[in-house]
Design a protein around this motif. Structure first.
Motif, PDB file in Angstrom:
ATOM      1  N   VAL A 104      58.445  34.920  37.846  1.00  0.00           N
ATOM      2  CA  VAL A 104      58.663  34.411  39.200  1.00  0.00           C
ATOM      3  C   VAL A 104      57.621  33.356  39.541  1.00  0.00           C
ATOM      4  O   VAL A 104      57.926  32.323  40.158  1.00  0.00           O
ATOM      5  CB  VAL A 104      58.612  35.573  40.214  1.00  0.00           C
ATOM      6  CG1 VAL A 104      58.741  35.032  41.649  1.00  0.00           C
ATOM      7  CG2 VAL A 104      59.713  36.581  39.925  1.00  0.00           C
ATOM      8  N   THR A 131      66.672  37.387  37.045  1.00  0.00           N
ATOM      9  CA  THR A 131      68.058  37.766  36.760  1.00  0.00           C
ATOM     10  C   THR A 131      68.645  36.862  35.696  1.00  0.00           C
ATOM     11  O   THR A 131      69.257  37.325  34.729  1.00  0.00           O
ATOM     12  CB  THR A 131      68.906  37.692  38.043  1.00  0.00           C
ATOM     13  OG1 THR A 131      68.357  38.560  39.030  1.00  0.00           O
ATOM     14  CG2 THR A 131      70.340  38.109  37.745  1.00  0.00           C
ATOM     15  N   LYS A 132      68.465  35.549  35.860  1.00  0.00           N
ATOM     16  CA  LYS A 132      68.990  34.615  34.871  1.00  0.00           C
ATOM     17  C   LYS A 132      68.293  34.777  33.525  1.00  0.00           C
ATOM     18  O   LYS A 132      68.930  34.737  32.461  1.00  0.00           O
ATOM     19  CB  LYS A 132      68.825  33.181  35.352  1.00  0.00           C
ATOM     20  CG  LYS A 132      69.329  32.143  34.360  1.00  0.00           C
ATOM     21  CD  LYS A 132      69.082  30.717  34.833  1.00  0.00           C
ATOM     22  CE  LYS A 132      69.579  29.718  33.784  1.00  0.00           C
ATOM     23  NZ  LYS A 132      69.338  28.315  34.196  1.00  0.00           N
ATOM     24  N   ASN A 140      63.950  32.518  37.298  1.00  0.00           N
ATOM     25  CA  ASN A 140      64.646  33.609  37.972  1.00  0.00           C
ATOM     26  C   ASN A 140      64.793  34.794  37.012  1.00  0.00           C
ATOM     27  O   ASN A 140      65.383  34.646  35.938  1.00  0.00           O
ATOM     28  CB  ASN A 140      66.031  33.134  38.437  1.00  0.00           C
ATOM     29  CG  ASN A 140      66.741  34.193  39.252  1.00  0.00           C
ATOM     30  OD1 ASN A 140      67.253  35.150  38.728  1.00  0.00           O
ATOM     31  ND2 ASN A 140      66.775  33.983  40.562  1.00  0.00           N
ATOM     32  N   TRP A 152      74.890  33.971  38.554  1.00  0.00           N
ATOM     33  CA  TRP A 152      74.325  33.289  37.404  1.00  0.00           C
ATOM     34  C   TRP A 152      75.252  33.322  36.193  1.00  0.00           C
ATOM     35  O   TRP A 152      75.154  32.465  35.315  1.00  0.00           O
ATOM     36  CB  TRP A 152      72.978  33.920  37.032  1.00  0.00           C
ATOM     37  CG  TRP A 152      71.893  33.587  37.990  1.00  0.00           C
ATOM     38  CD1 TRP A 152      71.325  34.417  38.913  1.00  0.00           C
ATOM     39  CD2 TRP A 152      71.242  32.323  38.150  1.00  0.00           C
ATOM     40  NE1 TRP A 152      70.366  33.751  39.648  1.00  0.00           N
ATOM     41  CE2 TRP A 152      70.290  32.468  39.189  1.00  0.00           C
ATOM     42  CE3 TRP A 152      71.367  31.091  37.517  1.00  0.00           C
ATOM     43  CZ2 TRP A 152      69.479  31.417  39.599  1.00  0.00           C
ATOM     44  CZ3 TRP A 152      70.554  30.046  37.933  1.00  0.00           C
ATOM     45  CH2 TRP A 152      69.627  30.204  38.952  1.00  0.00           C
ATOM     46  N   ASP A 163      73.792  38.761  42.325  1.00  0.00           N
ATOM     47  CA  ASP A 163      73.010  37.712  41.660  1.00  0.00           C
ATOM     48  C   ASP A 163      73.491  37.501  40.225  1.00  0.00           C
ATOM     49  O   ASP A 163      73.575  36.355  39.743  1.00  0.00           O
ATOM     50  CB  ASP A 163      71.526  38.088  41.650  1.00  0.00           C
ATOM     51  CG  ASP A 163      70.888  37.974  43.027  1.00  0.00           C
ATOM     52  OD1 ASP A 163      71.503  37.351  43.901  1.00  0.00           O
ATOM     53  OD2 ASP A 163      69.781  38.523  43.206  1.00  0.00           O
TER      54      ASP A 163
END
Length: 264
Positions: free
Chosen positions: A137, A144-145, A142, A32, A28
């Protein structure tokens, strides 16, 4: 016997589950960081610059001091071996090549693993405990981003810069010993270092530093996302991030060094 096999099975499933989670986070992050910007989804540069200050600029003093001492220690140890042969001048070669190829990226990575990697784990872990990650979320962001990529981008950019600083400062430390204890003229020491180093030595250290940076960021963020159980969980996973990062850095160092030894 049944309990033994059960315990082994549970630990095996837990291990592969963690490997899967870590792999998913890594994939992921690469999406990104590399693919998403090519598709018009920009990076969070403001947050990344803030992280660069925390990771890089604020780490310069401690890395400079430790690199100076490591360069001096390496010069003293080299002089101990070379003095019986009347070859103390080659201390400059030893310090220059060893620091650029090996010790500078390694020392820098270990410092950042303890300083920045633990901070990544603690920050994300605290957000996880306080349910801020779930809130991201819920509102469609996101994690991760929003959380990982600025840290990953910052450390990938800053770690090679810090490694170069470590290279220069450690050579200065070796020169201090060369001038003060070995009576080597400073200009001669610099020329000897220049003649000993080639571009491949510097590039090897910089490539290692990028690999180490990715390990530190991904391990720190992964441990942060694994936090459960309140403040105690934050402490456990923060410590775990440092231990795992240093272990993986040493393993990666061996792999990269072996690759360069045989193929370059």
């Amino acid at each position: 016997m049944k309990q033994l096999f059960g315990a082994v099975g549970r630990r095996t499933l837990l291990f592969f589950g963690r490997v899967y989670d870590a792999t998913q986070l890594s994939v992921d992050s690469m999406y990104w960081l590399i693919i998403a910007p090519l598709r018009g989804k920009g990076l969070r540069w403001k947050s990344s610059i803030e992280q660069m200050v925390l990771v890089g600029v604020n780490s310069i003093p401690i890395i400079s001091i430790l690199s100076l001492f490591v360069g001096m220690i390496l010069a003293l140890q080299g002089a101990y071996v070379l003095r019986p042969f009347g070859a103390t001048l080659y201390v400059a070669d030893l310090v220059g090549v060893t620091m650029t190829r090996e010790l500078a990226p390694l020392v820098t990575a270990i410092i950042l693993a303890g300083r920045s990697g633990s901070a990544f784990a603690a920050e994300i872990g605290t957000m996880k405990v306080s349910e801020e990650v779930d809130a991201l979320v819920t509102i469609g962001l996101n994690p991760t981003k929003f959380l990982v990529i600025p840290k990953l981008l910052a450390i990938i950019i800053m770690q090679p810069c810090l490694t170069l600083i470590s290279d220069v400062v450690s050579m200065l430390g070796g020169m201090v010993i060369g001038m003060g204890l070995l009576q080597i003229d400073w200009l001669r020491y610099i020329r000897q270092t220049r003649d000993a180093l080639i571009l491949q030595d510097i590039l090897t250290g910089l490539i290692k530093s990028v690999v180490f940076a990715m390990i530190i960021a991904l391990v720190g963020c992964y441990e942060g996302f694994q936090v459960e159980g309140g403040a105690e969980g934050v402490g456990i996973h923060t410590t775990s991030s440092v231990v795992k990062s240093i272990f993986l850095i040493i393993v990666a160092d061996l792999i990269v060094t072996t690759f360069f030894f045989y193929f370059l």
